[in-house]
Design an enzyme around this catalytic site. Sequence first.
Site, mmCIF file in Angstrom:
data_model
loop_
_atom_site.group_PDB
_atom_site.id
_atom_site.type_symbol
_atom_site.label_atom_id
_atom_site.label_comp_id
_atom_site.label_asym_id
_atom_site.label_seq_id
_atom_site.Cartn_x
_atom_site.Cartn_y
_atom_site.Cartn_z
ATOM 1 N N SER A 91 94.923 31.067 -20.159
ATOM 2 C CA SER A 91 95.143 30.217 -21.121
ATOM 3 C C SER A 91 94.007 30.251 -22.301
ATOM 4 O O SER A 91 93.470 29.407 -22.883
ATOM 5 C CB SER A 91 93.855 29.554 -19.850
ATOM 6 N N LYS A 94 94.526 28.092 -25.375
ATOM 7 C CA LYS A 94 94.153 26.863 -25.086
ATOM 8 C C LYS A 94 92.538 27.357 -26.054
ATOM 9 O O LYS A 94 92.544 26.464 -26.980
ATOM 10 C CB LYS A 94 92.427 27.092 -24.025
ATOM 11 N N SER A 149 88.637 25.503 -17.997
ATOM 12 C CA SER A 149 89.788 25.777 -18.397
ATOM 13 C C SER A 149 90.797 24.501 -17.916
ATOM 14 O O SER A 149 91.670 24.974 -17.205
ATOM 15 C CB SER A 149 90.569 26.874 -17.995
#
Length: 444
Positions: A91, A94, A149
């Site tokens: 993640s 991101k 997330s």
Amino acid sequence: MRECSPLSRRALLGLAAAAVPLTATAPASAAGARSAGTNAVGGERLARAGVQVRAAGLPKKLTAAAWLVADRDTGEVLASFNAHRRLAPASTLKMLFADTVLPKFDPAQRHRVTDADLADIPSGSSLVGVQAGTTYTVEQLWQGVFLRSGNDAVHVLAHLNGGVARTVAEMQARAEYLHALDTHVVSPDGFDHKGQISSAYDLTLFARAGLENPDFRRHCGTRTADFPAGGKKTFQIQNTDRLLTGAFGLTPYPGLLGVKNGYTSHAGNTFTGAATRGGRTLLVTVMHPTEGSNAVYEQTAALLDWGFGPGRAAQPVGLLAAPGGTDGNSPTVSPVPVRKQAHADVTPAGPSALRLTEGAAGTAALLGAGAWALLRRRRASTAGAPAPAPVPAPASAEAPPSGRRRAPAADTPAETVPRQGGRRRARPTETPAEAPQQGGRHRR
């Protein structure tokens, strides 16, 4: 000779004009991102395996597969280990998603989520609890991305941005603009997909670029927020960054700004953090330590301590590349093809073989036209007839940039998100042992 001279000059002008595509399509600042005599972005030492440092006192217990310490303001890399090793980012990718898409939408913009917005979320994703039929502000969706997330929030924002395939293409273009050439984007959420990779160097570039945006800084430093649960109900979400909140027995790191953590069963734990002390801001990325889920934060804290302590005397071993080469705010994206495929293929920006061939063909055509006109004029002169006008060379039609095709991600049935009621607190679920309610493979 007088007759030949103008044509010769014309041929030379044609050569110069045809050669333009060979140089104009190259990234303008690509050379500046590399040190002299090497193709390594950031400098030759960063291309080497192993520890690169010009100071003493590095932490003893560093078990990560790759890590990097840099000064955010100067861009100096103070120390690194396998800086360009390509690994699954989880993640932390991101950060690139937010850096690419966050500036596009008004935080107050409202969107009623549909089933289609949630239809392509990978099974096993981390979720914040976005529900079809509920209206959210863009601000709330970004809170779901940064704090929890949530891949559900990511996919809603990606659909607002024109779709997953378009967003992937823009993220790849943005990565290339930042000179993050180790990164290959397959999905906007960082989930485990074949071929989705990045590096400690690239993740640090994403954090540095993102922190230039005040909204990015605010979101990554937010500890808690109230998230819609349908109707007028909300529930509280907490940031899963343990160095920020002090969760799971860790002490909050003094001066921490954020930025983003990640975990999947394939990637392991990955984290990029930024902290300020004494007017100086450091960036640290740690990827895939061999120990449990707290180790990524503990090793980040140890490297920050070193950077604010003995690292002050360190001579840089490289530099974070300055953005440049294409328009990173408005990357060029080819139309999404109708044919569906599982994931999009990405080719870094730059002069493709097709473009180089076009330039060479244009040069040959113009020179050939000049030679033909010269021959006709000489023959006409010999016969006493006026020379015919030169025939213009055919223009070379520009082909669409190679490697920019995108296709929608393979459809996966949407996860059923339980309706969240009241003011219930959502506990962070970051450790591999704590399986998410929706699948069990993805963590922050």
